[in-house]
Scaffold this motif. Sequence first.
Motif, PDB file in Angstrom:
ATOM      1  N   VAL A  12       1.322  -1.247   0.142  1.00  0.00           N
ATOM      2  CA  VAL A  12      -0.251  -0.286  -0.501  1.00  0.00           C
ATOM      3  C   VAL A  12       0.947   1.623   0.277  1.00  0.00           C
ATOM      4  O   VAL A  12      -0.034   2.690  -0.017  1.00  0.00           O
ATOM      5  N   GLU A  27       0.345   5.247   3.387  1.00  0.00           N
ATOM      6  CA  GLU A  27      -0.856   3.953   3.789  1.00  0.00           C
ATOM      7  C   GLU A  27      -0.578   3.521   5.123  1.00  0.00           C
ATOM      8  O   GLU A  27      -1.067   3.107   5.782  1.00  0.00           O
ATOM      9  N   LEU A  40      -7.676  -0.673   7.011  1.00  0.00           N
ATOM     10  CA  LEU A  40      -7.162   0.333   5.530  1.00  0.00           C
ATOM     11  C   LEU A  40      -8.621   0.435   4.550  1.00  0.00           C
ATOM     12  O   LEU A  40      -8.658   0.823   3.852  1.00  0.00           O
TER      13      LEU A  40
END
Length: 348
Positions: free
Chosen positions: A315, A319, A347
């Motif tokens: 990611v 992130e 997430l």
Amino acid sequence: MTEAPDLPAVIDWRLAVSLGSKIAGEGPEVSRDEAAEVVAELRAGAARSTGLVRDFTGLDAPDGTAPVLVVDRPGWVQANAEGFAVATRPMVEKMVAKKPPTGLSLKVGSKVTGAEVGGLLGFLAGKVLGQFDPFFEPSGRLLLVAPNIAHVERELHVDPHDFRLWVCLHEETHRVQFTAVPWMRDHLFSEIRAISDTVEPDSIVEGGIERIAQAIKSTRAGGSIIDMVSTPEQREILDRVTGMMSLLEGHADVVMDDVGPTVIPSVKEIRERFTKRRKGVGTLDRLLRRLLGLEAKMAQYRDGAKFVRAVVDKVGMDEFNAVWAAPEHLPSKAELTDHDGWVRRVLG
């Protein structure tokens, strides 16, 4: 060093520091000029590492927080005795509230516990290269153990300047983690308090010798004293702490290895030789590491680094940094080997 004035001295901290310092020794012989060079270079390396860590991780630590101290082995023992005093205070408060120790039992007991703590600190003082001490007010402090760093760089036959900066990168990452993410200290303290809340004062004494004997026997199967004294409820808390500490250690390892090649020419050689050293040297050393739970710490580095790399590869760093947003975003022990599970949970 003494207990807080409202608590009896159930641990003789002066004895712990004195004994620990004697066991630790002074470390390798170095000239005054060489010692001054090592100290100056470590301070400069830590200062340089702050920007390197920030640029790579995106974590920005405020200026003027958590001082950096270059210490010798006795200095490390003293600092960690102070930290132990803070960490054990909740347990001591609970013990004293139920049955305050007095007289001869207090005097003898404090010597025994002081000797035990001193022996542990003395053993560890010769092993640690650096450490972030979260218990020092108000924001913690970073300790770099100069004689141990000088000893290991000689033992590994690596470039000393490269090795010192490499160590600083790892340890400075910990300083940045705790100062850029201020809730981390409070969360760690709350977990320590939670463990203390699960301990019954009578159980600390009852069966103590038998439990230690069982722990020694269990070392053949990979057990440790920590494993033997934890109840199921405590294990649940320890699993959460393991997830947090594995993240912190693995994250620092990723920083030192990924940033390293850009500023440390011999980083590959250093990593290869240092990884072999982490396995311990002789049979006694490996036995003590296992007994004290240090083998589990080695697993923290491995599992934590794999988790960080897997999530960042999937990611990206921005992130991934959601992990620092709140305590509930920290990976569980199970998620260390299931990074997709963490990504789905945090997430979405």
